[in-house]
Structures are given as C-alpha cells and as structure tokens.
Scaffold this motif. Structure first.
Motif, mmCIF file in Angstrom:
data_model
loop_
_atom_site.group_PDB
_atom_site.id
_atom_site.type_symbol
_atom_site.label_atom_id
_atom_site.label_comp_id
_atom_site.label_asym_id
_atom_site.label_seq_id
_atom_site.Cartn_x
_atom_site.Cartn_y
_atom_site.Cartn_z
ATOM 1 N N ALA A 170 -5.816 -0.348 -3.954
ATOM 2 C CA ALA A 170 -7.251 -0.533 -4.197
ATOM 3 C C ALA A 170 -8.120 0.251 -3.223
ATOM 4 O O ALA A 170 -9.154 0.813 -3.625
ATOM 5 C CB ALA A 170 -7.594 -2.009 -4.129
ATOM 6 N N VAL A 171 -7.757 0.294 -1.940
ATOM 7 C CA VAL A 171 -8.654 0.896 -0.935
ATOM 8 C C VAL A 171 -7.974 1.959 -0.090
ATOM 9 O O VAL A 171 -8.535 2.409 0.914
ATOM 10 C CB VAL A 171 -9.247 -0.205 -0.015
ATOM 11 N N GLY A 172 -6.781 2.385 -0.458
ATOM 12 C CA GLY A 172 -6.098 3.419 0.288
ATOM 13 C C GLY A 172 -5.319 2.866 1.478
ATOM 14 O O GLY A 172 -5.226 1.651 1.670
ATOM 15 N N ALA A 173 -4.764 3.760 2.248
ATOM 16 C CA ALA A 173 -3.957 3.352 3.410
ATOM 17 C C ALA A 173 -4.762 2.415 4.305
ATOM 18 O O ALA A 173 -5.936 2.658 4.591
ATOM 19 C CB ALA A 173 -3.522 4.584 4.190
ATOM 20 N N THR A 174 -4.122 1.327 4.729
ATOM 21 C CA THR A 174 -4.820 0.289 5.473
ATOM 22 C C THR A 174 -3.998 -0.165 6.664
ATOM 23 O O THR A 174 -2.800 -0.436 6.534
ATOM 24 C CB THR A 174 -5.107 -0.931 4.571
#
Length: 219
Positions: free
Chosen positions: A147-151
């Motif tokens: 959903a929001v990329g590498a985290t």
C-alpha cells in the motif's frame, strides 16, 4: 485421659515444627504456559490517518520465572518470556489493509511477593513490581508495503509497573502447580517510515493481562 492429652500435645508439637514449604533462602523455579492479552488503547495514526487506530492480538507462549524467598513470607520473582504480536488497523484505509506490522516483545518483570500461607498445601500470594519492555524484530506486513511502499517500523521500549496474584498448590515435597495472573503497564510509540506516506506515528497503551498455568519446583 493423660495418654490422650500427651498424644495431642505431641501431635501439636509436630505440627508446629513442620517447616514451611518455601523457607527463607529457598529458590523456586516455575515453567508456565502464558496467554498475553493486550487491553490496548491507541491514538490516531498521524498525520495521514486521523481517527484510524490499531489493535494488537493475543499471544500464547512459554514462560520461565524464578523466585528467591527472602523470608518465609516475602519473595522476589523475576519473570522472563518473549511473545510475538501482530498490529492491525481497525478502520478506514489502515483497516482495509488489515495487518500492518508484527513485533516480538520481551518484558522482563521483577515483583516483590507476599506469600500468605508458606506452610500450607495451598499457598496464595500477591505481588507488585516493575517491568522494562523491549520491542525487537519489528517488521512491516506485506499488505502495508504493497500500500505505501517500503516501510521501516520501530517501537519505543517501555518502563512501567506490574501487579500480580497467584497460588501454588503442593504436589509433593518439591513440586507444585502454579496459577498466576499479572497486569503489566506497557506504553509505546510506533513509528512507521514509509516511502509513499512519509513518517507516521501512533501511541499505544498495551497494558496486557497475562494469565499463566504451570509447574514449579523447589531447588
């Protein structure tokens, strides 16, 4: 009549001379299965997701503790266990993602206990103390990364109080059953550094109730 009185006196003397199961200087080792049930409350996930909060699941794991009896009634217990928990969104965008992250939790806890009946076969106790909770191996879920990329996920360590109540039930001169319940004061801030949504933070009061059952031995 005199013989009966003499016998009664002898029995009374024997009973009064019966040593406590756990005497001053003794060490007690327990192995328990525990269920760690967070009673969590959380802030919003800010700044991007106001009004959206998180939940933390239960975890069942083994635990080892050791108690030193400073007197027949007063003991000091050190508890060591580690559990894994999943953090999930509860509503909105993060609720649709579901699982957001998981983490391992290590809350070494030291309590001072009062044992009410040290010479009984059933020995209830209460305790109070402190816990220092470490969070490690925090990982973002695949759904969050999609959903929001590498985290990168980081949870702050915590320092708080602990309350305890339990009972030991004697099986023989060395072994006993144990039932135990604790309340741990654990507060943390989770920081999520994401590729697409920037840095997000959420404050969580975990405050778990830890219920355990196990077997103990007098060393």
């Amino acid at each position: 009549m005199m013989k009966i009185l003499a016998t009664a006196a002898s029995l009374g003397a024997m009973m009064s001379a019966t040593p406590a199961f756990a005497e001053q200087g003794d060490w007690l080792l327990r192995v328990r299965a525990i269920n760690v049930a967070p009673s969590e409350t959380s802030s919003s996930i800010l700044p991007a997701f106001p009004g959206e909060r998180v939940s933390v699941d239960n975890s069942i794991m083994p635990e080892v503790d050791i108690t030193y009896m400073a007197t027949d009634n007063i003991g000091f217990e050190l508890i060591a266990a580690t559990t894994q928990h999943t953090v999930s969104g509860r509503s909105g965008t993060t609720g649709a993602i579901g699982e957001l992250a998981d983490t391992w939790v290590l809350p070494p806890t030291l309590t001072a206990q009062y044992h009410f009946v040290p010479d009984g076969k059933i020995r209830p106790y209460v305790g109070a103390g402190i816990n220092y909770t470490l969070f490690y191996e925090e990982d973002a879920s695949n759904g969050l990364v999609d959903a929001v990329g590498a985290t990168n996920v980081d949870l702050d360590d915590s320092f708080g109080f602990a309350l305890q109540a339990g009972v030991d039930i004697e099986l023989n001169e060395r072994f006993f059953l144990n039932f135990d319940i604790k309340y741990l004061d654990i507060d943390t801030t989770a920081t999520l550094n994401t590729t697409a949504a920037g840095t997000q933070r959420v404050n969580v009061s975990l405050d778990p109730v830890v219920v355990g059952v196990g077997l103990g031995i007098k060393l």
